[in-house]
Design a protein around this motif. Sequence first.
Motif, PDB file in Angstrom:
ATOM      1  N   THR A  20       4.366 -14.617   0.621  1.00 17.01           N
ATOM      2  CA  THR A  20       4.695 -13.829  -0.561  1.00 17.01           C
ATOM      3  C   THR A  20       5.519 -12.613  -0.167  1.00 17.01           C
ATOM      4  OG1 THR A  20       2.635 -14.540  -1.592  1.00 17.01           O
ATOM      5  CG2 THR A  20       3.720 -12.629  -2.541  1.00 17.01           C
ATOM      6  N   GLY A  21       5.168 -11.988   0.935  1.00 18.43           N
ATOM      7  CA  GLY A  21       5.946 -10.849   1.430  1.00 18.43           C
ATOM      8  C   GLY A  21       7.352 -11.250   1.838  1.00 18.43           C
ATOM      9  N   TRP A  39       3.671  -2.672   4.155  1.00 18.99           N
ATOM     10  CA  TRP A  39       3.513  -3.803   5.075  1.00 18.99           C
ATOM     11  C   TRP A  39       2.604  -3.422   6.229  1.00 18.99           C
ATOM     12  CZ3 TRP A  39       7.031  -8.266   6.196  1.00 18.99           C
ATOM     13  CH2 TRP A  39       7.571  -8.767   5.026  1.00 18.99           C
ATOM     14  N   VAL A  67      -0.665 -17.157   2.866  1.00 18.06           N
ATOM     15  CA  VAL A  67      -0.138 -17.050   1.506  1.00 18.06           C
ATOM     16  C   VAL A  67       0.421 -15.649   1.266  1.00 18.06           C
ATOM     17  CG1 VAL A  67      -0.759 -17.141  -0.942  1.00 18.06           C
ATOM     18  CG2 VAL A  67      -1.724 -18.803   0.651  1.00 18.06           C
ATOM     19  N   ALA A  68      -0.303 -14.643   1.718  1.00 19.89           N
ATOM     20  CA  ALA A  68       0.167 -13.269   1.563  1.00 19.89           C
ATOM     21  C   ALA A  68       1.437 -13.030   2.381  1.00 19.89           C
ATOM     22  CB  ALA A  68      -0.931 -12.296   1.986  1.00 19.89           C
ATOM     23  N   GLY A  69       1.502 -13.595   3.565  1.00 25.29           N
ATOM     24  CA  GLY A  69       2.697 -13.443   4.396  1.00 25.29           C
ATOM     25  C   GLY A  69       3.920 -14.074   3.766  1.00 25.29           C
ATOM     26  N   LEU A 109      -6.171 -16.868   3.059  1.00 28.67           N
ATOM     27  CA  LEU A 109      -5.188 -16.202   2.207  1.00 28.67           C
ATOM     28  C   LEU A 109      -4.097 -15.480   2.986  1.00 28.67           C
ATOM     29  CD1 LEU A 109      -7.569 -14.690  -0.467  1.00 28.67           C
ATOM     30  CD2 LEU A 109      -6.183 -16.748  -0.640  1.00 28.67           C
ATOM     31  N   LEU A 110      -4.286 -15.248   4.286  1.00 28.74           N
ATOM     32  CA  LEU A 110      -3.292 -14.508   5.058  1.00 28.74           C
ATOM     33  C   LEU A 110      -1.925 -15.193   5.097  1.00 28.74           C
ATOM     34  CD1 LEU A 110      -5.365 -13.038   7.999  1.00 28.74           C
ATOM     35  CD2 LEU A 110      -4.476 -11.869   5.984  1.00 28.74           C
ATOM     36  N   GLY A 133      -0.836  -3.664   5.178  1.00 28.65           N
ATOM     37  CA  GLY A 133      -1.240  -5.068   5.128  1.00 28.65           C
ATOM     38  C   GLY A 133      -1.630  -5.611   6.489  1.00 28.65           C
ATOM     39  N   ALA A 184      -5.219  -7.068   7.548  1.00 30.58           N
ATOM     40  CA  ALA A 184      -5.350  -8.393   8.158  1.00 30.58           C
ATOM     41  C   ALA A 184      -6.163  -8.318   9.445  1.00 30.58           C
ATOM     42  CB  ALA A 184      -3.968  -8.979   8.424  1.00 30.58           C
TER      43      ALA A 184
END
Length: 69
Positions: free
Chosen positions: A57-58, A28, A53-55, A50-51, A31, A35
């Motif tokens: 997902t985490g 993390w 979306v990635a957050g 995409l940030l 990541g 970012a």
Amino acid sequence: MGWIYRVALFLVLVLVGIWGHDKQYGLWSLGFVLAAWVMIEPRLRPVLILLPVAGMTGVAALLWQHPWL
């Protein structure tokens, strides 16, 4: 001046990768550094979409790992 930020972020990225590869939240942390790099680098600005979306997902991955769900 921009190359100083790039070199500093690259060094932080390497150090966090070395420090956190076996720790619970090391990935993390990596990541977050990536970012920050995306936010500073002008050529990577389209990737900012995409940030979130990635957050999310985490967050979903963390919730999935807990047995109380």
